[in-house]
Scaffold this motif. Sequence first.
Motif, PDB file in Angstrom:
ATOM      1  N   ALA A 194       0.835  -1.210   0.000  1.00 18.99           N
ATOM      2  CA  ALA A 194       0.000   0.000   0.000  1.00 18.99           C
ATOM      3  C   ALA A 194       0.867   1.256   0.000  1.00 18.99           C
ATOM      4  O   ALA A 194       0.537   2.251  -0.660  1.00 18.99           O
ATOM      5  CB  ALA A 194      -0.925  -0.002   1.214  1.00 18.99           C
ATOM      6  N   SER A 195       1.982   1.210   0.732  1.00 17.14           N
ATOM      7  CA  SER A 195       2.903   2.346   0.734  1.00 17.14           C
ATOM      8  C   SER A 195       3.520   2.536  -0.647  1.00 17.14           C
ATOM      9  O   SER A 195       3.619   3.661  -1.149  1.00 17.14           O
ATOM     10  CB  SER A 195       3.998   2.133   1.780  1.00 17.14           C
ATOM     11  N   LEU A 196       3.925   1.423  -1.285  1.00 17.29           N
ATOM     12  CA  LEU A 196       4.474   1.512  -2.640  1.00 17.29           C
ATOM     13  C   LEU A 196       3.420   2.029  -3.620  1.00 17.29           C
ATOM     14  O   LEU A 196       3.739   2.791  -4.540  1.00 17.29           O
ATOM     15  CB  LEU A 196       4.995   0.144  -3.089  1.00 17.29           C
ATOM     16  N   ALA A 197       2.179   1.627  -3.429  1.00 11.43           N
ATOM     17  CA  ALA A 197       1.096   2.122  -4.284  1.00 11.43           C
ATOM     18  C   ALA A 197       0.979   3.636  -4.175  1.00 11.43           C
ATOM     19  O   ALA A 197       0.799   4.333  -5.175  1.00 11.43           O
ATOM     20  CB  ALA A 197      -0.223   1.452  -3.901  1.00 11.43           C
ATOM     21  N   ALA A 198       1.085   4.151  -2.954  1.00  9.78           N
ATOM     22  CA  ALA A 198       1.026   5.603  -2.762  1.00  9.78           C
ATOM     23  C   ALA A 198       2.215   6.286  -3.428  1.00  9.78           C
ATOM     24  O   ALA A 198       2.069   7.344  -4.054  1.00  9.78           O
ATOM     25  CB  ALA A 198       0.992   5.927  -1.271  1.00  9.78           C
ATOM     26  N   ILE A 199       3.390   5.678  -3.320  1.00  6.77           N
ATOM     27  CA  ILE A 199       4.607   6.273  -3.896  1.00  6.77           C
ATOM     28  C   ILE A 199       4.525   6.316  -5.418  1.00  6.77           C
ATOM     29  O   ILE A 199       4.821   7.343  -6.039  1.00  6.77           O
ATOM     30  CB  ILE A 199       5.848   5.491  -3.443  1.00  6.77           C
ATOM     31  N   THR A 200       4.110   5.209  -6.035  1.00 11.27           N
ATOM     32  CA  THR A 200       4.078   5.154  -7.500  1.00 11.27           C
ATOM     33  C   THR A 200       2.919   5.954  -8.085  1.00 11.27           C
ATOM     34  O   THR A 200       2.948   6.325  -9.254  1.00 11.27           O
ATOM     35  CB  THR A 200       3.989   3.697  -7.984  1.00 11.27           C
ATOM     36  N   HIS A 201       1.887   6.230  -7.286  1.00 11.61           N
ATOM     37  CA  HIS A 201       0.757   7.046  -7.742  1.00 11.61           C
ATOM     38  C   HIS A 201       0.825   8.458  -7.144  1.00 11.61           C
ATOM     39  O   HIS A 201      -0.182   9.156  -7.105  1.00 11.61           O
ATOM     40  CB  HIS A 201      -0.574   6.404  -7.344  1.00 11.61           C
ATOM     41  N   ALA A 202       2.013   8.872  -6.728  1.00 10.23           N
ATOM     42  CA  ALA A 202       2.154  10.145  -6.004  1.00 10.23           C
ATOM     43  C   ALA A 202       1.631  11.336  -6.782  1.00 10.23           C
ATOM     44  O   ALA A 202       1.133  12.303  -6.187  1.00 10.23           O
ATOM     45  CB  ALA A 202       3.622  10.379  -5.637  1.00 10.23           C
ATOM     46  N   ALA A 203       1.726  11.303  -8.103  1.00 13.23           N
ATOM     47  CA  ALA A 203       1.286  12.440  -8.914  1.00 13.23           C
ATOM     48  C   ALA A 203      -0.112  12.249  -9.484  1.00 13.23           C
ATOM     49  O   ALA A 203      -0.595  13.107 -10.226  1.00 13.23           O
ATOM     50  CB  ALA A 203       2.280  12.677 -10.059  1.00 13.23           C
ATOM     51  N   GLU A 204      -0.766  11.142  -9.127  1.00 16.79           N
ATOM     52  CA  GLU A 204      -2.093  10.837  -9.662  1.00 16.79           C
ATOM     53  C   GLU A 204      -3.179  11.322  -8.699  1.00 16.79           C
ATOM     54  O   GLU A 204      -2.984  11.330  -7.478  1.00 16.79           O
ATOM     55  CB  GLU A 204      -2.243   9.324  -9.855  1.00 16.79           C
ATOM     56  N   PRO A 205      -4.352  11.717  -9.216  1.00 18.78           N
ATOM     57  CA  PRO A 205      -5.444  12.175  -8.336  1.00 18.78           C
ATOM     58  C   PRO A 205      -5.873  11.126  -7.321  1.00 18.78           C
ATOM     59  O   PRO A 205      -6.304  11.466  -6.215  1.00 18.78           O
ATOM     60  CB  PRO A 205      -6.580  12.487  -9.327  1.00 18.78           C
ATOM     61  N   VAL A 206      -5.722   9.848  -7.675  1.00 13.97           N
ATOM     62  CA  VAL A 206      -6.185   8.776  -6.795  1.00 13.97           C
ATOM     63  C   VAL A 206      -5.317   8.629  -5.557  1.00 13.97           C
ATOM     64  O   VAL A 206      -5.690   7.927  -4.605  1.00 13.97           O
ATOM     65  CB  VAL A 206      -6.222   7.446  -7.580  1.00 13.97           C
TER      66      VAL A 206
END
Length: 318
Positions: A158-170
């Motif tokens: 979940a932390s990696l998901a946040a990192i890789t989507h850092a610039a995404e609205p989601v």
Amino acid sequence: MVSPPHEAMHRIFQHDLGLFSRVSRFLGVDIPTPVKATALPTDLTETDPVERRVDTLLRFETAEQGPFLLAIEAQGRKHPDKPASWAYYTAYLWSKYRLPTALLVVCQDHATAKWAQQSVSCGPPQMPTLTLRPVVAGPHNMPVITDPEEARADLVLASLAAITHAAEPVVDAILKALSTALRDEPEDIASPLIEFTAQGLGKNPAKHLWRNLVAVDLSFYTSYLAEEVREKVRKEVREEVQREVRQEVREEVQREVREEARAEGRAEDILFVLEQRGLDVSDDVRSRITHCVDPDLLRHWLARAVTAPKAEEIFEDR
């Protein structure tokens, strides 16, 4: 200078050596589940003065296919020199350890991810010799984890998901789910993930949301991030109080100035009436009138100035 997102994108795989095995299913890579994982030295420097250093290097042991190496590179933008460097890393590691070597590139935007996953050959088209085909993790294939229960099932993913989507609205929904999932976790588990997430968000707007979530949902946490949030809040509160105090002082000063202006105007009216009536106004009378700041008293003197036979008599009957 190495940026915090760069560090977070590859160091999180060092923090949890089993993370790549769980991430690989999102990458379309069919590898056996490792039974053992080891972090290896990342320095690839040779005897010459050129230093070559991979971001993270892991050794995995599998029951079905034996050991293999995984070099992990965090890539924040396109760079024409990188494919050659990556080819060198993998070839050098293959030569040094005599083990199958794979390359994982972690990105935070679609354009960089699309560029990084292109195959690059070192030779001419007729003789490709060595072809580099990195596996890429980024916003195009990493899971969007917005359910706290799903986040709780794999906090590191979940932390990696946040990192890789850092610039995404989601990313906002991912961060809320992650903070909720971390709320009841022991500090030794939550602490590194809070830091990885904070670093990985870098300068993206989502960093402000994460700081607020850490300050509220994870108020138990005492890291530099939480202290930074609390200090920021304290600063904002101080500034707000200072603004309120300045406004109160400004309003008070404005009232005083208005009252002084009214008093000056009324004093001028009294002197004008006395002078128009031809009465002699001594310096003492003039000073007493001009230095008075009581509006009610000045009003009384003005009324007396209309009928008093002498200027000094406006001060009577009070």
